[in-house]
Motif scaffolding. Structure first.
Motif, PDB file in Angstrom:
ATOM      1  N   CYS A 231      -3.025 -47.416  12.444  1.00  0.00           N
ATOM      2  CA  CYS A 231      -3.132 -47.831  13.845  1.00  0.00           C
ATOM      3  C   CYS A 231      -4.112 -46.920  14.575  1.00  0.00           C
ATOM      4  N   MET A 232      -5.121 -47.498  15.201  1.00  0.00           N
ATOM      5  CA  MET A 232      -6.015 -46.717  16.056  1.00  0.00           C
ATOM      6  C   MET A 232      -5.327 -46.531  17.406  1.00  0.00           C
ATOM      7  N   VAL A 233      -5.438 -45.319  17.968  1.00  0.00           N
ATOM      8  CA  VAL A 233      -4.725 -44.971  19.195  1.00  0.00           C
ATOM      9  C   VAL A 233      -5.722 -44.430  20.211  1.00  0.00           C
ATOM     10  N   ILE A 234      -5.782 -45.074  21.377  1.00  0.00           N
ATOM     11  CA  ILE A 234      -6.712 -44.676  22.438  1.00  0.00           C
ATOM     12  C   ILE A 234      -5.898 -44.308  23.672  1.00  0.00           C
ATOM     13  N   LEU A 235      -6.202 -43.147  24.252  1.00  0.00           N
ATOM     14  CA  LEU A 235      -5.428 -42.610  25.375  1.00  0.00           C
ATOM     15  C   LEU A 235      -6.340 -41.858  26.341  1.00  0.00           C
ATOM     16  N   PRO A 236      -5.880 -41.604  27.590  1.00  0.00           N
ATOM     17  CA  PRO A 236      -6.629 -40.724  28.473  1.00  0.00           C
ATOM     18  C   PRO A 236      -6.877 -39.373  27.787  1.00  0.00           C
ATOM     19  N   GLU A 237      -8.063 -38.853  27.970  1.00  0.00           N
ATOM     20  CA  GLU A 237      -8.460 -37.634  27.250  1.00  0.00           C
ATOM     21  C   GLU A 237      -7.511 -36.464  27.552  1.00  0.00           C
ATOM     22  N   GLY A 238      -7.136 -35.752  26.501  1.00  0.00           N
ATOM     23  CA  GLY A 238      -6.247 -34.607  26.617  1.00  0.00           C
ATOM     24  C   GLY A 238      -4.795 -34.909  26.322  1.00  0.00           C
ATOM     25  N   THR A 239      -4.440 -36.188  26.243  1.00  0.00           N
ATOM     26  CA  THR A 239      -3.055 -36.580  25.967  1.00  0.00           C
ATOM     27  C   THR A 239      -2.628 -36.106  24.578  1.00  0.00           C
ATOM     28  N   ASN A 240      -1.373 -35.702  24.464  1.00  0.00           N
ATOM     29  CA  ASN A 240      -0.784 -35.281  23.187  1.00  0.00           C
ATOM     30  C   ASN A 240      -1.404 -33.998  22.631  1.00  0.00           C
ATOM     31  N   THR A 241      -1.935 -33.167  23.518  1.00  0.00           N
ATOM     32  CA  THR A 241      -2.406 -31.842  23.114  1.00  0.00           C
ATOM     33  C   THR A 241      -1.433 -30.800  23.672  1.00  0.00           C
ATOM     34  N   PRO A 242      -1.442 -29.572  23.143  1.00  0.00           N
ATOM     35  CA  PRO A 242      -0.431 -28.578  23.542  1.00  0.00           C
ATOM     36  C   PRO A 242      -0.446 -28.267  25.037  1.00  0.00           C
ATOM     37  N   LEU A 243       0.744 -28.047  25.572  1.00  0.00           N
ATOM     38  CA  LEU A 243       0.894 -27.654  26.974  1.00  0.00           C
ATOM     39  C   LEU A 243       0.427 -26.222  27.195  1.00  0.00           C
ATOM     40  N   GLU A 244      -0.052 -25.955  28.404  1.00  0.00           N
ATOM     41  CA  GLU A 244      -0.271 -24.571  28.803  1.00  0.00           C
ATOM     42  C   GLU A 244       1.092 -23.887  28.898  1.00  0.00           C
ATOM     43  N   GLU A 245       1.132 -22.610  28.628  1.00  0.00           N
ATOM     44  CA  GLU A 245       2.407 -21.902  28.568  1.00  0.00           C
ATOM     45  C   GLU A 245       3.205 -22.029  29.858  1.00  0.00           C
ATOM     46  N   GLU A 246       2.492 -22.007  31.000  1.00  0.00           N
ATOM     47  CA  GLU A 246       3.201 -22.053  32.283  1.00  0.00           C
ATOM     48  C   GLU A 246       3.780 -23.438  32.576  1.00  0.00           C
ATOM     49  N   GLN A 247       3.282 -24.475  31.893  1.00  0.00           N
ATOM     50  CA  GLN A 247       3.813 -25.824  32.105  1.00  0.00           C
ATOM     51  C   GLN A 247       5.109 -26.052  31.341  1.00  0.00           C
ATOM     52  N   ALA A 248       5.268 -25.383  30.235  1.00  0.00           N
ATOM     53  CA  ALA A 248       6.422 -25.609  29.366  1.00  0.00           C
ATOM     54  C   ALA A 248       7.714 -25.286  30.101  1.00  0.00           C
ATOM     55  N   GLY A 249       8.680 -26.169  30.024  1.00  0.00           N
ATOM     56  CA  GLY A 249       9.988 -25.938  30.625  1.00  0.00           C
ATOM     57  C   GLY A 249      10.145 -26.436  32.039  1.00  0.00           C
ATOM     58  N   GLU A 250       9.056 -26.843  32.699  1.00  0.00           N
ATOM     59  CA  GLU A 250       9.160 -27.300  34.084  1.00  0.00           C
ATOM     60  C   GLU A 250       9.827 -28.670  34.187  1.00  0.00           C
ATOM     61  N   ASP A 251       9.622 -29.505  33.197  1.00  0.00           N
ATOM     62  CA  ASP A 251      10.174 -30.856  33.161  1.00  0.00           C
ATOM     63  C   ASP A 251      10.837 -31.017  31.791  1.00  0.00           C
ATOM     64  N   PRO A 252      12.126 -31.336  31.726  1.00  0.00           N
ATOM     65  CA  PRO A 252      12.802 -31.399  30.426  1.00  0.00           C
ATOM     66  C   PRO A 252      12.233 -32.444  29.474  1.00  0.00           C
ATOM     67  N   LEU A 253      11.561 -33.462  30.012  1.00  0.00           N
ATOM     68  CA  LEU A 253      11.006 -34.512  29.151  1.00  0.00           C
ATOM     69  C   LEU A 253       9.546 -34.258  28.757  1.00  0.00           C
ATOM     70  N   LEU A 254       8.866 -33.338  29.457  1.00  0.00           N
ATOM     71  CA  LEU A 254       7.449 -33.098  29.176  1.00  0.00           C
ATOM     72  C   LEU A 254       7.320 -32.280  27.899  1.00  0.00           C
ATOM     73  N   TYR A 255       6.789 -32.917  26.856  1.00  0.00           N
ATOM     74  CA  TYR A 255       6.771 -32.333  25.511  1.00  0.00           C
ATOM     75  C   TYR A 255       5.383 -31.815  25.139  1.00  0.00           C
ATOM     76  N   MET A 256       4.344 -32.557  25.523  1.00  0.00           N
ATOM     77  CA  MET A 256       2.954 -32.149  25.350  1.00  0.00           C
ATOM     78  C   MET A 256       2.195 -32.650  26.575  1.00  0.00           C
ATOM     79  N   LYS A 257       0.899 -32.352  26.659  1.00  0.00           N
ATOM     80  CA  LYS A 257       0.139 -32.811  27.807  1.00  0.00           C
ATOM     81  C   LYS A 257       0.199 -34.337  27.893  1.00  0.00           C
ATOM     82  N   ASN A 258       0.589 -34.808  29.068  1.00  0.00           N
ATOM     83  CA  ASN A 258       0.682 -36.243  29.346  1.00  0.00           C
ATOM     84  C   ASN A 258       1.548 -36.967  28.316  1.00  0.00           C
TER      85      ASN A 258
END
Length: 229
Positions: A161-188
């Motif tokens: 399956c080819m997958v197209i998304l807004p750029e930066g999606t599914n890349t690692p979170l910045e350290e300060e973003q982690a934990g702010e939202d319980p559902l936020l797992y990676m960028k976007n």
């Protein structure tokens, strides 16, 4: 193929992606330039076990093709063009993004979908889950309110399956973003995991899927397109 899948999966209603039921979750992109990507995706491989997800592939992101997709589907916003190839058959979890995702079926496959409105207290009940059959050569836009994850294979040989998304999606979170939202797992990437998905759970994903880890029964015949690693 659809009738065979329906016969194998009588406990769930596997529907055609062109049915009216799909309107709530996305739309088929009739004008997608499938042939311009088919040969490039044919050179990607299906792993022996598990799935391989590549957010952005240099070969798929040839500048002219990337610019075409950005103009046609993303209002000239930057996108990334990658792929998910694998052997998945289970639900495992559900994610959503801010911005549409385009899935292009390079083999026949099934998508398991839900709707963001069905999430209550950061939980989703699998009783709301819908299954849609996506035949090879079909491109679908998955709306940002649609819960989804990796496709499910329809034969023993896996899926592409080819997958197209807004750029930066599914890349690692910045350290300060982690934990702010319980559902936020990676960028976007907001994720609800099933308790049986060991990798998600061990990496701290929110366990929010209630009900069985839905399994899609598949046929034993093999694909004739693509190869394995």
């Amino acid at each position: 193929m659809l009738k065979q899948l329906q016969d194998l999966n009588q406990s769930m209603n596997v529907e055609d992606v062109r049915s009216k039921s799909f309107i709530r979750y996305g739309k088929v992109l009739e004008d997608f330039p499938f042939q311009r990507f088919e040969e490039r995706m044919a050179r990607t491989l299906i792993p022996e076990v598990g799935n391989e997800y590549v957010p952005g592939s240099a070969e798929l992101e040839e500048p002219e093709l990337k610019a075409l997709l950005e103009r046609r589907y993303y209002g000239e916003m930057s996108c990334q063009i990658g792929y998910c190839n694998g052997n998945n058959s289970n639900l495992g979890g559900l994610e959503y993004h801010k911005g549409s995702e385009i899935n292009v079926a390079m083999t026949d496959m099934v998508l398991l979908l839900g709707h963001l409105n069905e999430v209550e207290d950061n939980s989703f009940d699998t009783g709301f889950l819908k299954a849609f059959y996506i035949p090879k050569g079909t491109a679908v836009e998955i709306y940002q309110t649609t819960l989804h994850l990796a496709p499910c294979k329809v034969t023993a040989d896996g899926f592409k399956c080819m997958v197209i998304l807004p750029e930066g999606t599914n890349t690692p979170l910045e350290e300060e973003q982690a934990g702010e939202d319980p559902l936020l797992y990676m960028k976007n990437k907001w994720l609800l995991a099933h308790e049986e998905h060991d990798r998600f759970v061990s990496n701290g994903a929110h366990v929010g899927i209630k009900g069985p880890n839905v399994f899609v029964q598949f046929l034993e015949n093999e694909f004739t397109q693509g190869g394995r690693t």
